[in-house]
Design a protein around this motif. Structure first.
Motif, PDB file in Angstrom:
ATOM      1  N   LYS A   6       0.826  -1.215   0.000  1.00  0.00           N
ATOM      2  CA  LYS A   6       0.000   0.000   0.000  1.00  0.00           C
ATOM      3  C   LYS A   6       0.856   1.259   0.000  1.00  0.00           C
ATOM      4  N   GLN A  66       2.098   1.812  -3.527  1.00  0.00           N
ATOM      5  CA  GLN A  66       0.991   2.287  -4.360  1.00  0.00           C
ATOM      6  C   GLN A  66       0.652   3.741  -4.052  1.00  0.00           C
ATOM      7  N   ALA A  67       0.750   4.131  -2.782  1.00  0.00           N
ATOM      8  CA  ALA A  67       0.501   5.527  -2.418  1.00  0.00           C
ATOM      9  C   ALA A  67       1.530   6.451  -3.073  1.00  0.00           C
ATOM     10  N   ILE A  83       3.159   5.861  -5.882  1.00  0.00           N
ATOM     11  CA  ILE A  83       2.864   5.900  -7.320  1.00  0.00           C
ATOM     12  C   ILE A  83       1.660   6.794  -7.606  1.00  0.00           C
ATOM     13  N   LYS A  84       0.617   6.675  -6.800  1.00  0.00           N
ATOM     14  CA  LYS A  84      -0.578   7.501  -7.021  1.00  0.00           C
ATOM     15  C   LYS A  84      -0.273   8.982  -6.838  1.00  0.00           C
ATOM     16  N   GLU A 131       2.532  10.478  -7.624  1.00  0.00           N
ATOM     17  CA  GLU A 131       3.160  10.925  -8.868  1.00  0.00           C
ATOM     18  C   GLU A 131       2.134  11.011 -10.001  1.00  0.00           C
ATOM     19  N   GLU A 132       1.182  10.100 -10.007  1.00  0.00           N
ATOM     20  CA  GLU A 132       0.141  10.149 -11.043  1.00  0.00           C
ATOM     21  C   GLU A 132      -0.731  11.392 -10.889  1.00  0.00           C
ATOM     22  N   ARG A 133      -0.987  11.804  -9.658  1.00  0.00           N
ATOM     23  CA  ARG A 133      -1.806  13.011  -9.453  1.00  0.00           C
ATOM     24  C   ARG A 133      -1.160  14.242 -10.072  1.00  0.00           C
ATOM     25  N   ALA A 165       6.612   7.662 -11.872  1.00  0.00           N
ATOM     26  CA  ALA A 165       5.811   6.528 -11.395  1.00  0.00           C
ATOM     27  C   ALA A 165       6.357   5.211 -11.939  1.00  0.00           C
ATOM     28  N   LYS A 208       0.891  -5.423 -12.313  1.00  0.00           N
ATOM     29  CA  LYS A 208       0.470  -4.037 -12.061  1.00  0.00           C
ATOM     30  C   LYS A 208       1.304  -3.062 -12.895  1.00  0.00           C
ATOM     31  N   PHE A 239      -0.058  -0.631 -15.852  1.00  0.00           N
ATOM     32  CA  PHE A 239       0.166   0.815 -15.793  1.00  0.00           C
ATOM     33  C   PHE A 239       0.729   1.327 -17.120  1.00  0.00           C
TER      34      PHE A 239
END
Length: 371
Positions: free
Chosen positions: A166, A169-170, A172-173, A175-177, A184, A203, A207
Protein backbone atom coordinates in the motif's frame (compact mmCIF):
# COMPACT_ATOMS: atom_id res chain seq x y z
CA UNK A 1 -57.16 -14.73 74.10
CA UNK A 2 -57.74 -14.19 70.42
CA UNK A 3 -56.11 -11.27 68.57
CA UNK A 4 -58.06 -9.56 65.85
CA UNK A 5 -56.24 -8.30 62.74
CA UNK A 6 -58.01 -5.38 61.15
CA UNK A 7 -56.96 -3.06 58.30
CA UNK A 8 -55.40 0.27 59.26
CA UNK A 9 -57.59 3.25 59.28
CA UNK A 10 -55.36 5.15 56.84
CA UNK A 11 -54.26 3.28 53.72
CA UNK A 12 -50.94 4.22 52.01
CA UNK A 13 -50.65 3.51 48.31
CA UNK A 14 -47.52 2.66 46.34
CA UNK A 15 -47.83 5.92 44.47
CA UNK A 16 -47.62 7.89 47.72
CA UNK A 17 -44.51 5.98 48.82
CA UNK A 18 -42.72 6.68 45.53
CA UNK A 19 -43.73 10.35 45.56
CA UNK A 20 -42.42 10.86 49.10
CA UNK A 21 -39.18 9.08 48.24
CA UNK A 22 -38.71 11.38 45.26
CA UNK A 23 -39.37 14.49 47.37
CA UNK A 24 -36.99 13.44 50.13
CA UNK A 25 -34.19 12.32 47.84
CA UNK A 26 -30.98 14.27 48.30
CA UNK A 27 -30.02 16.53 45.43
CA UNK A 28 -27.28 15.25 43.08
CA UNK A 29 -23.86 16.70 43.78
CA UNK A 30 -22.61 19.02 41.06
CA UNK A 31 -19.33 20.82 40.75
CA UNK A 32 -19.81 24.48 41.51
CA UNK A 33 -19.21 26.82 38.64
CA UNK A 34 -16.17 29.00 39.01
CA UNK A 35 -16.08 32.51 37.73
CA UNK A 36 -12.80 34.24 37.04
CA UNK A 37 -12.99 38.02 37.22
CA UNK A 38 -9.37 39.07 36.68
CA UNK A 39 -5.94 37.81 35.64
CA UNK A 40 -4.87 37.25 39.22
CA UNK A 41 -7.71 34.81 39.81
CA UNK A 42 -6.96 33.16 36.46
CA UNK A 43 -3.35 32.62 37.48
CA UNK A 44 -4.48 31.15 40.78
CA UNK A 45 -6.90 28.82 38.99
CA UNK A 46 -4.20 27.67 36.59
CA UNK A 47 -1.80 27.14 39.45
CA UNK A 48 -4.28 24.91 41.27
CA UNK A 49 -4.95 22.88 38.11
CA UNK A 50 -1.24 22.40 37.52
CA UNK A 51 -0.75 21.20 41.06
CA UNK A 52 -3.59 18.71 40.55
CA UNK A 53 -2.12 17.45 37.27
CA UNK A 54 1.37 17.22 38.73
CA UNK A 55 0.06 15.21 41.65
CA UNK A 56 -1.84 12.84 39.36
CA UNK A 57 1.09 12.17 37.00
CA UNK A 58 3.39 11.74 39.99
CA UNK A 59 1.14 9.05 41.45
CA UNK A 60 0.56 7.27 38.10
CA UNK A 61 3.68 8.03 36.13
CA UNK A 62 3.10 5.25 33.61
CA UNK A 63 -0.48 6.33 32.81
CA UNK A 64 -0.18 7.96 29.38
CA UNK A 65 -3.77 9.19 29.49
CA UNK A 66 -3.06 11.42 32.50
CA UNK A 67 -0.02 12.94 30.79
CA UNK A 68 -1.97 13.64 27.60
CA UNK A 69 -4.77 15.34 29.53
CA UNK A 70 -2.17 17.53 31.22
CA UNK A 71 -0.43 18.44 27.95
CA UNK A 72 -3.67 19.13 26.09
CA UNK A 73 -4.96 21.28 28.95
CA UNK A 74 -1.83 23.43 28.77
CA UNK A 75 -2.36 23.78 25.02
CA UNK A 76 -5.98 24.81 25.61
CA UNK A 77 -4.63 27.64 27.80
CA UNK A 78 -2.35 28.72 24.91
CA UNK A 79 0.62 27.73 27.04
CA UNK A 80 2.37 25.91 24.20
CA UNK A 81 5.81 26.01 25.78
CA UNK A 82 4.45 24.29 28.89
CA UNK A 83 2.50 21.83 26.72
CA UNK A 84 5.67 20.90 24.82
CA UNK A 85 7.46 20.41 28.12
CA UNK A 86 4.77 17.99 29.28
CA UNK A 87 4.86 16.10 25.98
CA UNK A 88 8.63 15.76 26.22
CA UNK A 89 8.23 14.40 29.75
CA UNK A 90 5.77 11.77 28.60
CA UNK A 91 8.13 10.82 25.76
CA UNK A 92 10.75 10.19 28.43
CA UNK A 93 8.25 7.80 30.00
CA UNK A 94 7.35 6.01 26.74
CA UNK A 95 9.09 7.24 23.62
CA UNK A 96 7.58 4.50 21.44
CA UNK A 97 3.95 5.38 22.11
CA UNK A 98 2.28 6.16 18.78
CA UNK A 99 -0.58 7.89 20.60
CA UNK A 100 1.81 10.37 22.20
CA UNK A 101 3.47 11.29 18.90
CA UNK A 102 0.13 11.75 17.17
CA UNK A 103 -1.21 13.96 19.96
CA UNK A 104 2.00 15.96 20.07
CA UNK A 105 1.98 16.68 16.32
CA UNK A 106 -1.75 17.39 16.38
CA UNK A 107 -1.23 20.00 19.10
CA UNK A 108 1.40 21.78 17.00
CA UNK A 109 -0.76 21.71 13.87
CA UNK A 110 -3.81 23.07 15.69
CA UNK A 111 -1.63 25.95 16.85
CA UNK A 112 -0.43 26.38 13.21
CA UNK A 113 3.13 25.60 14.21
CA UNK A 114 4.04 23.87 10.96
CA UNK A 115 7.81 23.67 11.28
CA UNK A 116 7.72 22.19 14.81
CA UNK A 117 5.22 19.62 13.51
CA UNK A 118 7.60 18.68 10.68
CA UNK A 119 10.44 18.31 13.14
CA UNK A 120 8.29 16.05 15.29
CA UNK A 121 7.41 13.83 12.34
CA UNK A 122 11.11 13.61 11.49
CA UNK A 123 11.85 12.42 15.00
CA UNK A 124 8.89 10.03 15.05
CA UNK A 125 9.65 8.22 11.77
CA UNK A 126 13.33 7.99 12.68
CA UNK A 127 12.41 6.31 15.97
CA UNK A 128 9.48 4.23 14.64
CA UNK A 129 10.19 3.58 10.95
CA UNK A 130 7.88 0.55 10.81
CA UNK A 131 4.78 2.49 11.85
CA UNK A 132 3.06 3.35 8.57
CA UNK A 133 0.56 5.69 10.23
CA UNK A 134 3.30 8.18 11.08
CA UNK A 135 4.65 8.13 7.52
CA UNK A 136 1.19 8.66 6.05
CA UNK A 137 0.60 11.66 8.33
CA UNK A 138 3.99 13.11 7.43
CA UNK A 139 3.39 12.71 3.70
CA UNK A 140 -0.09 14.21 4.00
CA UNK A 141 1.29 17.27 5.80
CA UNK A 142 3.94 17.86 3.15
CA UNK A 143 1.47 17.53 0.29
CA UNK A 144 -1.04 19.76 2.09
CA UNK A 145 1.65 22.45 2.11
CA UNK A 146 2.27 21.80 -1.62
CA UNK A 147 5.83 20.84 -0.82
CA UNK A 148 6.04 18.15 -3.52
CA UNK A 149 9.84 17.75 -3.39
CA UNK A 150 9.45 17.28 0.36
CA UNK A 151 6.78 14.63 -0.26
CA UNK A 152 9.15 12.73 -2.55
CA UNK A 153 11.93 12.99 -0.02
CA UNK A 154 9.73 11.51 2.71
CA UNK A 155 8.54 8.72 0.42
CA UNK A 156 12.11 7.87 -0.56
CA UNK A 157 13.09 7.60 3.09
CA UNK A 158 10.05 5.42 3.69
CA UNK A 159 10.72 3.09 0.75
CA UNK A 160 14.19 2.33 2.09
CA UNK A 161 12.43 0.36 4.84
CA UNK A 162 10.65 -1.81 2.22
CA UNK A 163 7.11 -1.21 3.54
CA UNK A 164 3.89 -2.97 2.54
CA UNK A 165 2.47 -2.74 -0.97
CA UNK A 166 0.00 0.00 0.00
CA UNK A 167 2.88 2.37 0.69
CA UNK A 168 4.39 1.78 -2.76
CA UNK A 169 0.99 2.29 -4.36
CA UNK A 170 0.50 5.53 -2.42
CA UNK A 171 3.84 6.80 -3.75
CA UNK A 172 2.86 5.90 -7.32
CA UNK A 173 -0.58 7.50 -7.02
CA UNK A 174 1.01 10.70 -5.74
CA UNK A 175 3.16 10.93 -8.87
CA UNK A 176 0.14 10.15 -11.04
CA UNK A 177 -1.81 13.01 -9.45
CA UNK A 178 0.87 15.40 -10.68
CA UNK A 179 1.19 13.67 -14.08
CA UNK A 180 4.74 12.53 -13.35
CA UNK A 181 4.29 9.22 -15.15
CA UNK A 182 7.97 8.59 -15.81
CA UNK A 183 8.66 8.95 -12.10
CA UNK A 184 5.81 6.53 -11.39
CA UNK A 185 7.33 4.01 -13.80
CA UNK A 186 10.68 4.34 -12.03
CA UNK A 187 8.94 3.64 -8.71
CA UNK A 188 7.48 0.44 -10.15
CA UNK A 189 11.00 -0.60 -11.10
CA UNK A 190 12.22 -0.02 -7.53
CA UNK A 191 9.20 -1.88 -6.19
CA UNK A 192 10.02 -4.88 -8.40
CA UNK A 193 13.61 -4.92 -7.16
CA UNK A 194 12.32 -5.16 -3.58
CA UNK A 195 9.36 -7.48 -4.14
CA UNK A 196 9.59 -9.35 -7.49
CA UNK A 197 6.21 -11.04 -7.25
CA UNK A 198 3.94 -11.79 -10.24
CA UNK A 199 1.18 -9.42 -9.11
CA UNK A 200 3.64 -6.51 -8.99
CA UNK A 201 4.89 -7.27 -12.49
CA UNK A 202 1.29 -7.38 -13.73
CA UNK A 203 0.47 -4.04 -12.06
CA UNK A 204 3.48 -2.42 -13.71
CA UNK A 205 2.59 -3.79 -17.15
CA UNK A 206 -1.03 -2.67 -16.77
CA UNK A 207 0.17 0.81 -15.79
CA UNK A 208 2.32 1.05 -18.91
CA UNK A 209 -0.51 -0.26 -21.07
CA UNK A 210 -3.01 2.26 -19.71
CA UNK A 211 -0.74 5.17 -20.55
CA UNK A 212 -0.35 3.91 -24.10
CA UNK A 213 3.16 2.48 -23.88
CA UNK A 214 2.46 -1.02 -25.13
CA UNK A 215 6.09 -1.63 -26.08
CA UNK A 216 7.13 -0.91 -22.51
CA UNK A 217 4.34 -3.17 -21.20
CA UNK A 218 5.59 -6.01 -23.42
CA UNK A 219 9.12 -5.42 -22.21
CA UNK A 220 7.98 -5.60 -18.58
CA UNK A 221 6.08 -8.85 -19.08
CA UNK A 222 8.88 -10.40 -21.13
CA UNK A 223 11.36 -9.52 -18.39
CA UNK A 224 9.02 -11.09 -15.86
CA UNK A 225 8.82 -14.32 -17.86
CA UNK A 226 12.59 -14.44 -18.15
CA UNK A 227 12.81 -13.94 -14.40
CA UNK A 228 10.46 -16.83 -13.62
CA UNK A 229 11.42 -19.31 -16.33
CA UNK A 230 14.51 -20.76 -14.65
CA UNK A 231 12.83 -23.17 -12.23
CA UNK A 232 9.65 -25.21 -12.51
CA UNK A 233 8.22 -23.86 -9.26
CA UNK A 234 8.87 -20.30 -10.39
CA UNK A 235 7.17 -20.90 -13.73
CA UNK A 236 4.06 -22.14 -11.96
CA UNK A 237 3.91 -18.90 -9.96
CA UNK A 238 4.00 -16.94 -13.22
CA UNK A 239 0.59 -18.09 -14.43
CA UNK A 240 -0.90 -14.64 -13.80
CA UNK A 241 1.86 -13.11 -15.93
CA UNK A 242 1.09 -15.46 -18.82
CA UNK A 243 -2.61 -14.62 -18.53
CA UNK A 244 -1.99 -10.87 -18.37
CA UNK A 245 0.39 -11.03 -21.33
CA UNK A 246 -2.10 -12.95 -23.46
CA UNK A 247 -5.03 -10.70 -22.52
CA UNK A 248 -3.06 -7.56 -23.34
CA UNK A 249 -2.05 -8.86 -26.76
CA UNK A 250 -5.61 -9.99 -27.44
CA UNK A 251 -6.89 -6.53 -26.57
CA UNK A 252 -4.38 -5.09 -29.04
CA UNK A 253 -5.67 -7.56 -31.68
CA UNK A 254 -2.24 -9.13 -32.05
CA UNK A 255 -3.70 -12.63 -32.15
CA UNK A 256 -0.50 -14.45 -33.06
CA UNK A 257 1.24 -13.11 -29.95
CA UNK A 258 -1.27 -14.42 -27.35
CA UNK A 259 -1.38 -17.74 -29.17
CA UNK A 260 2.39 -18.01 -28.82
CA UNK A 261 2.18 -17.03 -25.14
CA UNK A 262 -0.47 -19.66 -24.40
CA UNK A 263 1.48 -22.37 -26.20
CA UNK A 264 4.70 -21.51 -24.41
CA UNK A 265 2.91 -21.56 -21.06
CA UNK A 266 1.21 -24.89 -21.68
CA UNK A 267 4.50 -26.44 -22.78
CA UNK A 268 6.42 -25.27 -19.72
CA UNK A 269 3.87 -25.26 -16.89
CA UNK A 270 3.79 -28.43 -14.78
CA UNK A 271 0.69 -30.62 -14.89
CA UNK A 272 -1.28 -28.83 -12.20
CA UNK A 273 -4.54 -27.04 -11.75
CA UNK A 274 -2.87 -23.87 -12.99
CA UNK A 275 -2.23 -25.42 -16.37
CA UNK A 276 -5.84 -26.62 -16.61
CA UNK A 277 -7.10 -23.09 -16.00
CA UNK A 278 -4.70 -21.67 -18.55
CA UNK A 279 -5.72 -24.33 -21.07
CA UNK A 280 -9.36 -23.34 -20.57
CA UNK A 281 -8.44 -19.70 -21.22
CA UNK A 282 -6.58 -20.76 -24.36
CA UNK A 283 -9.61 -22.72 -25.58
CA UNK A 284 -11.87 -19.71 -25.08
CA UNK A 285 -9.37 -17.56 -26.94
CA UNK A 286 -9.33 -19.92 -29.91
CA UNK A 287 -13.12 -20.12 -29.96
CA UNK A 288 -13.25 -16.36 -30.38
CA UNK A 289 -10.30 -15.97 -32.76
CA UNK A 290 -10.04 -19.41 -34.20
CA UNK A 291 -8.98 -21.06 -37.35
CA UNK A 292 -9.93 -24.68 -37.88
CA UNK A 293 -6.42 -26.00 -37.40
CA UNK A 294 -5.69 -23.99 -34.26
CA UNK A 295 -9.02 -24.94 -32.70
CA UNK A 296 -8.40 -28.63 -33.33
CA UNK A 297 -4.92 -28.30 -31.86
CA UNK A 298 -6.36 -26.60 -28.77
CA UNK A 299 -8.99 -29.28 -28.23
CA UNK A 300 -6.36 -32.00 -28.57
CA UNK A 301 -4.15 -30.27 -26.04
CA UNK A 302 -7.00 -29.94 -23.58
CA UNK A 303 -7.92 -33.63 -23.91
CA UNK A 304 -4.27 -34.61 -23.41
CA UNK A 305 -4.20 -32.66 -20.15
CA UNK A 306 -7.39 -34.37 -18.96
CA UNK A 307 -5.99 -37.81 -19.74
CA UNK A 308 -2.71 -36.97 -18.01
CA UNK A 309 -4.59 -35.98 -14.87
CA UNK A 310 -6.59 -39.20 -14.89
CA UNK A 311 -3.62 -41.53 -15.39
CA UNK A 312 -1.63 -39.67 -12.74
CA UNK A 313 -4.39 -40.53 -10.27
CA UNK A 314 -4.75 -44.16 -11.38
CA UNK A 315 -1.93 -45.44 -13.56
CA UNK A 316 -3.58 -48.84 -14.03
CA UNK A 317 -6.80 -47.53 -15.49
CA UNK A 318 -6.24 -49.09 -18.91
CA UNK A 319 -9.42 -47.64 -20.38
CA UNK A 320 -7.84 -44.21 -20.06
CA UNK A 321 -4.60 -45.43 -21.61
CA UNK A 322 -6.50 -46.83 -24.60
CA UNK A 323 -8.43 -43.56 -24.96
CA UNK A 324 -5.17 -41.64 -24.87
CA UNK A 325 -3.62 -43.95 -27.48
CA UNK A 326 -6.70 -43.65 -29.71
CA UNK A 327 -6.46 -39.87 -29.43
CA UNK A 328 -2.85 -39.85 -30.64
CA UNK A 329 -3.56 -42.39 -33.40
CA UNK A 330 -6.52 -40.34 -34.57
CA UNK A 331 -4.29 -37.28 -34.68
CA UNK A 332 -1.79 -39.21 -36.80
CA UNK A 333 -4.49 -40.34 -39.26
CA UNK A 334 -5.81 -36.81 -39.52
CA UNK A 335 -2.35 -35.49 -40.34
CA UNK A 336 -1.79 -38.14 -43.02
CA UNK A 337 -5.19 -37.51 -44.61
CA UNK A 338 -4.73 -33.75 -44.66
CA UNK A 339 -1.12 -33.81 -45.71
CA UNK A 340 1.71 -32.81 -43.42
CA UNK A 341 5.46 -32.54 -43.19
CA UNK A 342 7.67 -35.49 -42.35
CA UNK A 343 8.83 -33.85 -39.12
CA UNK A 344 5.31 -33.39 -37.80
CA UNK A 345 4.39 -36.95 -38.74
CA UNK A 346 7.45 -38.36 -36.97
CA UNK A 347 6.69 -36.26 -33.88
CA UNK A 348 3.13 -37.60 -33.79
CA UNK A 349 4.32 -41.19 -34.23
CA UNK A 350 6.69 -40.59 -31.34
CA UNK A 351 3.79 -39.50 -29.13
CA UNK A 352 1.83 -42.65 -30.03
CA UNK A 353 4.78 -44.85 -29.11
CA UNK A 354 5.35 -42.95 -25.89
CA UNK A 355 1.74 -43.53 -24.80
CA UNK A 356 1.96 -47.28 -25.44
CA UNK A 357 5.32 -47.55 -23.67
CA UNK A 358 4.02 -45.74 -20.62
CA UNK A 359 0.91 -47.92 -20.59
CA UNK A 360 2.94 -51.13 -20.83
CA UNK A 361 5.09 -49.96 -17.94
CA UNK A 362 1.95 -49.90 -15.79
CA UNK A 363 1.15 -53.62 -16.31
CA UNK A 364 0.30 -55.36 -13.04
CA UNK A 365 3.02 -57.68 -11.64
CA UNK A 366 2.40 -61.33 -12.50
CA UNK A 367 2.68 -62.54 -8.92
CA UNK A 368 0.12 -60.09 -7.60
CA UNK A 369 -2.70 -61.89 -5.82
CA UNK A 370 -6.02 -61.80 -7.64
CA UNK A 371 -9.48 -62.09 -6.12
Amino acid sequence: MESKIAPAGVQITTEQILREAQERRDSVFSVPKQRVDDLEELDEHRGRKRVEFEERVRRTRGNIKEWLQYANWEASQNEFTRSRSVFECVLDVDSRSIQVWLNYTEMELKARNVQPARNLFDRAVALLPRVDQLWYRYVYLQELLQNIPGVRQVFERWMQWEPEDKAWQAYIKMEERYQELERASAIYEKWISVRPEPRVWVKWARFEEERGRTDKAREVLQTALNFFRDEEEQIEKAQSIFSAFAKMETKLKEYDRPRAVYKFALEHLPKTKSEVLLAAAYTNFEKQHRTQSTLESTVLGKRRIQYEEQVSQDGRNYDIWFSCANLEEGTLRHLRDGGTTADKEQATIGRVREVYERAVAQVSPGNEKRH
